[in-house]
Motif scaffolding. Structure first.
Motif: not given
Length: 268
Positions: A158, A184, A188, A194
């Motif tokens: 992430v 991600y 995103t 997320v």
């Protein structure tokens, strides 16, 4: 119970500060060519050195361009367009970046999306022209590549980095292939969004959730979201954070300060 780890990329897995600083100088020369006329290589080297110090303030890559120009304006009064560059120190940048950034964006009449696009293009050109030196300007932290390879936990990346760059570095340096759907990257959505997506996926029900990040501000954003109360939060003390931030994190019961050796063991 099985574990799911959501991992930040820059400052947790990969020390990309050398590459991002050099890319930012290249991109700044494209964006503001007249400002760099006659700038000696010794001053460029000084800027890259200072970028390592101010790196903890960067949330998204394009901010590196702003920092390069700001450092240049600090050193060169003749090209100064910002009202705050005179007498500004790197310590003040570290302390006040959230208020400095909107001021210089306005004074320089800059657009976030344009800078993001330019930063990505400059990196793409460097990769296309000389992949080896681009790869060589990055490094994974000791033990991280093996920890990723042999991890028994479910892993997601992430990051605010553009996903294609994270994927390339994982493959080329760490020798790890993480499927694109588990990365991600920039675009995103915010990390809090997320994390909500990950925890809501049917296949993740019952997993113990862990989020490892090197930015205290990001962890504090997660703490504001009551929906994310199940996540175990960790600040990687080897990443791009300051002593002051680590001391503050130590006073927050929900955040655990993680050392690199413990991180590698946890993934396994």
């Amino acid at each position: 119970m099985a574990d799911l780890y959501a991992l930040d990329f820059d400052g947790v897995l990969c020390d990309s500060c050398g590459e991002s600083s050099l890319s930012a100088v290249k991109a700044a020369k494209v964006r503001w060519p007249s400002l760099f006329n006659g700038v000696e290589s010794s001053l460029e080297d000084w800027i890259v050195d200072q970028m390592h110090i101010v790196r903890p303030v960067v949330e998204t890559g394009y901010e590196n361009l702003l920092l390069v120009r700001l450092l240049l304006e600090i050193q060169m009064p003749s090209i100064r367009k910002s009202s705050i560059a005179e007498g500004l120190t790197v310590e003040e940048i570290l302390e006040n970046w959230s208020t400095i950034k909107p001021v210089i964006m306005a004074e320089w009449d800059e657009d976030r999306d344009v800078l993001i696009d330019l930063f990505g293009k400059v990196r793409d050109e460097w990769i296309d022209n000389d992949l080896a030196t681009w790869i060589g300007a990055n490094r994974f932290y000791p033990g991280v590549a093996d920890a990723l390879k042999f991890a028994s936990s479910k892993l997601y990346i992430v990051t605010t980095k553009q996903g294609r760059f994270a994927e390339a570095l994982l493959r080329e340096i760490a020798g790890v292939v993480i499927p694109p759907e588990r990365i991600y990257g920039l675009g995103t959505g915010p990390k809090v969004k997320v994390l909500k997506q990950l925890q809501d996926m049917p296949e993740h029900q019952g997993l113990t959730l862990h989020f490892v990040e090197d930015r205290l501000a990001t962890l504090k954003n997660v703490m504001k979201e009551t929906e994310l109360s199940k996540w175990n939060l960790y600040l990687g003390d080897w990443g791009y954070n300051t002593l002051k931030e680590r001391e503050e994190a130590a006073t927050i019961s929900r955040i655990r300060i993680l050392q690199l050796s413990d991180f590698s063991k946890k993934l396994k």
